[in-house]
Write a protein that holds these residues in place. Structure first.
Motif, short mmCIF file in Angstrom:
data_model
loop_
_atom_site.label_atom_id
_atom_site.label_comp_id
_atom_site.label_asym_id
_atom_site.label_seq_id
_atom_site.Cartn_x
_atom_site.Cartn_y
_atom_site.Cartn_z
N THR A 263 0.83 -1.20 0.00
CA THR A 263 0.00 0.00 0.00
C THR A 263 0.86 1.25 0.00
OG1 THR A 263 -1.80 -1.13 1.15
CG2 THR A 263 -1.76 1.28 1.28
N GLU A 264 1.88 1.27 0.84
CA GLU A 264 2.77 2.43 0.90
C GLU A 264 3.47 2.65 -0.43
OE1 GLU A 264 6.77 3.96 3.30
OE2 GLU A 264 5.62 2.25 4.06
N ARG A 265 3.89 1.58 -1.05
CA ARG A 265 4.61 1.71 -2.32
C ARG A 265 3.70 2.25 -3.42
NH1 ARG A 265 7.71 3.25 -5.74
NH2 ARG A 265 9.16 1.94 -6.89
N VAL A 266 2.47 1.75 -3.49
CA VAL A 266 1.53 2.27 -4.49
C VAL A 266 1.30 3.77 -4.26
CG1 VAL A 266 -0.86 2.20 -5.28
CG2 VAL A 266 0.40 0.07 -4.94
N ARG A 267 1.07 4.14 -3.01
CA ARG A 267 0.79 5.55 -2.73
C ARG A 267 2.00 6.43 -2.98
NH1 ARG A 267 -2.96 4.42 2.67
NH2 ARG A 267 -4.83 3.82 1.48
N SER A 268 3.20 5.88 -2.77
CA SER A 268 4.39 6.67 -3.07
C SER A 268 4.51 6.91 -4.57
CB SER A 268 5.64 5.97 -2.53
OG SER A 268 6.00 4.84 -3.32
N MET A 269 4.11 5.94 -5.39
CA MET A 269 4.14 6.15 -6.84
C MET A 269 3.18 7.26 -7.25
SD MET A 269 4.36 2.21 -8.21
CE MET A 269 4.22 2.68 -9.94
N LEU A 270 2.02 7.32 -6.62
CA LEU A 270 1.08 8.40 -6.91
C LEU A 270 1.68 9.75 -6.53
CD1 LEU A 270 -2.22 6.76 -5.61
CD2 LEU A 270 -1.36 6.83 -7.96
N THR A 271 2.34 9.80 -5.39
CA THR A 271 3.00 11.04 -4.96
C THR A 271 4.10 11.44 -5.93
OG1 THR A 271 2.52 10.57 -2.63
CG2 THR A 271 4.31 12.11 -3.09
N ILE A 272 4.88 10.46 -6.36
CA ILE A 272 5.98 10.73 -7.30
C ILE A 272 5.44 11.30 -8.61
CG2 ILE A 272 7.66 9.54 -8.77
CD1 ILE A 272 8.10 7.67 -6.26
N ALA A 273 4.37 10.71 -9.13
CA ALA A 273 3.80 11.21 -10.38
C ALA A 273 3.29 12.63 -10.24
CB ALA A 273 2.68 10.28 -10.84
N GLN A 274 2.59 12.92 -9.15
CA GLN A 274 2.07 14.27 -8.93
C GLN A 274 3.20 15.27 -8.73
OE1 GLN A 274 -1.72 14.28 -6.35
NE2 GLN A 274 -0.96 12.19 -6.08
N HIS A 275 4.25 14.85 -8.07
CA HIS A 275 5.41 15.73 -7.87
C HIS A 275 6.09 16.01 -9.21
CE1 HIS A 275 8.27 17.60 -5.08
NE2 HIS A 275 9.22 17.24 -5.95
N ALA A 276 6.18 15.00 -10.05
CA ALA A 276 6.78 15.20 -11.37
C ALA A 276 5.97 16.18 -12.20
CB ALA A 276 6.91 13.86 -12.09
N ASP A 277 4.66 16.09 -12.11
CA ASP A 277 3.79 17.03 -12.81
C ASP A 277 4.01 18.45 -12.31
OD1 ASP A 277 1.56 17.83 -14.49
OD2 ASP A 277 0.35 17.93 -12.66
N ALA A 278 4.02 18.62 -10.99
CA ALA A 278 4.21 19.96 -10.41
C ALA A 278 5.59 20.51 -10.74
CB ALA A 278 4.00 19.90 -8.90
N ALA A 279 6.60 19.63 -10.85
CA ALA A 279 7.96 20.07 -11.14
C ALA A 279 8.17 20.44 -12.60
CB ALA A 279 8.95 18.97 -10.74
N GLY A 280 7.23 20.05 -13.46
CA GLY A 280 7.32 20.42 -14.86
C GLY A 280 7.88 19.37 -15.79
N LEU A 281 8.02 18.12 -15.32
CA LEU A 281 8.42 17.05 -16.23
C LEU A 281 7.29 16.74 -17.20
CD1 LEU A 281 10.41 14.63 -13.90
CD2 LEU A 281 11.30 16.34 -15.48
N ASP A 282 7.63 16.11 -18.31
CA ASP A 282 6.67 15.92 -19.40
C ASP A 282 5.90 14.61 -19.32
OD1 ASP A 282 7.49 18.33 -20.79
OD2 ASP A 282 9.31 17.24 -21.35
N VAL A 283 6.49 13.57 -18.73
CA VAL A 283 5.90 12.24 -18.80
C VAL A 283 6.09 11.50 -17.48
CG1 VAL A 283 5.78 10.07 -20.11
CG2 VAL A 283 6.62 12.14 -21.24
N PHE A 284 5.05 10.77 -17.07
CA PHE A 284 5.18 9.76 -16.02
C PHE A 284 4.68 8.44 -16.59
CE2 PHE A 284 3.22 7.02 -12.85
CZ PHE A 284 4.30 6.81 -12.00
N ALA A 285 5.47 7.38 -16.40
CA ALA A 285 5.09 6.07 -16.92
C ALA A 285 5.26 5.00 -15.84
CB ALA A 285 5.94 5.70 -18.14
N THR A 286 4.32 4.07 -15.82
CA THR A 286 4.40 2.95 -14.89
C THR A 286 4.54 1.65 -15.66
OG1 THR A 286 3.19 1.67 -13.22
CG2 THR A 286 1.86 2.83 -14.84
N GLY A 287 5.31 0.72 -15.10
CA GLY A 287 5.40 -0.61 -15.67
C GLY A 287 4.15 -1.42 -15.36
N GLU A 288 4.13 -2.64 -15.86
CA GLU A 288 3.07 -3.61 -15.53
C GLU A 288 3.72 -4.92 -15.12
OE1 GLU A 288 -0.56 -6.25 -17.47
OE2 GLU A 288 0.26 -4.57 -18.62
#
Length: 386
Positions: free
Chosen positions: A24-49
């Motif tokens: 659960t913590e790992r999934v939520r950290s990925m969500l935080t990372i993606a939102q932080h990347a968006d706020a920081a101005g990066l262009d893409v966030f991608a997740t594996g499967e």
């Protein structure tokens, strides 16, 4: 050029503090990372499967659908969508749904994954990996571009009069990348359809990456989609940053040494010399990644792995800030100055650009297929979203 980050979603013990996050913590950290990347101005966030421990990203569309609602600008993508073991019918519907929810701010990358046992888990044979990728993707494209599909193949039950719903946004499917590190058949597949090709070269020397990209470019031109230098190319990458390069090495070494993917193997120094892994100062990353365009030609997307091997969330967010604030602006100037011509794509095509191109060529499909009670079955896409 677009710059972004991708996650392999590993759940790994932090070798410094000895702590292992739960799923659960790992999934939520990925969500935080993606939102932080968006706020920081990066262009893409991608997740594996993945569908096995120690990875948690088993449902990319669920994660990306959520992120579509809480991010503003970042393109949402997959680092791998398993074209071999997923049903192409489900892929057609799930990613069209994501495309609608994200209002076109998404794309996806087809791949075969890196876990052999996933094939029998989903009723397939790993020896059929390439044929599965070819057949399943051919069906997926038909499901996106044809309103009613009759189909029969080798690896799934036939379809008769089937319509995948929802229909793609504005009648135009998502942009697709094909990812491969070793299979020319996949580069050929990308070239045949005029799709993008991403070489996730985090484990490979540049001379191998260069050969694969060159092959894809040659075949792209052969199939009549444009000149070789106009093909849509992406690269993977891996960095660990600190303003003091020696401090970067000291901080990252314990994580490198025990990482599930390469721990207990080559030394950090050897691995860094032979692959794009760059551990050091922002300027070292700028110098190294700014040179890749000389190796593979101008390319449209550079992705970085920054959140693996047990690195704590705070450190990952700091990496994103350094990447977005100090590395990407300089890299963007360096590589875009090397674009050989104005008609070489600056970035991968946006949804609006794809809609406009499809309309100009008369290729837009239905945005709604009636059930017999109406006649809304024609080409209804009337304009790119603004």
């Amino acid at each position: 050029m677009q710059f972004g980050i991708f996650s392999v979603s590993d759940v790994t013990r932090d070798p410094v503090n000895g702590r292992t996050p739960d799923d659960t913590e790992r999934v939520r950290s990925m969500l935080t990372i993606a939102q932080h990347a968006d706020a920081a101005g990066l262009d893409v966030f991608a997740t594996g499967e993945h569908h096995n421990p120690p990875f948690v990203a088993s449902s990319p569309t669920t994660m990306l659908g959520y992120l579509a609602g809480v991010t503003k600008n970042i393109t949402l993508s997959t680092a791998t969508t398993l074209i071999t073991t997923n049903d192409p019918v489900r892929l057609a519907e799930e990613y069209a749904m994501l495309q609608v929810i994200a209002d076109g701010r998404m794309d996806l990358m087809m791949g075969r994954g890196n876990t052999g046992p996933v094939y029998p888990w989903f009723g397939q044979d790993i020896r059929d990996g390439i044929p599965l990728a070819v057949e399943n993707y051919a069906l997926l494209r038909r499901l996106w571009t044809e309103d009613v599909v009759d189909w029969e193949g080798k690896f799934r039950t036939p379809l008769q009069g089937f319509t995948a719903t929802p229909r793609p946004l504005d009648g135009v499917p998502p942009f697709v990348w094909h990812g491969s590190i070793r299979s020319p058949e996949i580069a050929e597949q990308a070239a045949y359809y005029g799709d993008g090709f991403l070489h996730n070269n985090i484990f490979w020397p540049m001379h191998h990456t260069k050969q694969m990209v060159r092959f894809y470019r040659q075949r792209y031109e052969h199939h009549g989609h444009g000149r070789a230098d106009q093909a849509i190319v992406g690269l993977g990458g891996q960095v660990f940053l600190h303003r003091d390069s020696q401090q970067a090495v000291r901080q990252f070494r314990p994580y490198f040494d025990v990482a599930p993917v390469y721990g207990h193997g080559p030394s950090l120094e050897d691995f860094s010399a032979q692959t794009p892994l760059t551990v050091g100062s922002p300027q070292q990353v700028i110098d190294r990644y700014g040179s890749f365009v000389e190796e593979v030609g101008y390319y449209q997307r550079q992705m970085f792995l920054v959140d693996h091997a047990g690195l704590p969330l705070k450190t990952v967010l700091e990496q994103i800030d350094l990447l977005a604030g100090e590395v990407v602006p300089e890299l963007r100037k360096i590589v875009e100055a090397k674009r050989p011509a104005d008609d070489v794509p600056l970035n991968p095509p946006t949804h609006a650009e794809r809609v406009a191109a499809a309309q100009a060529a008369g290729r837009t499909a239905a945005t709604h297929v009636g059930d017999g009670s109406d006649d809304v079955t024609g080409s209804l896409a009337e304009g790119a979203r603004s």
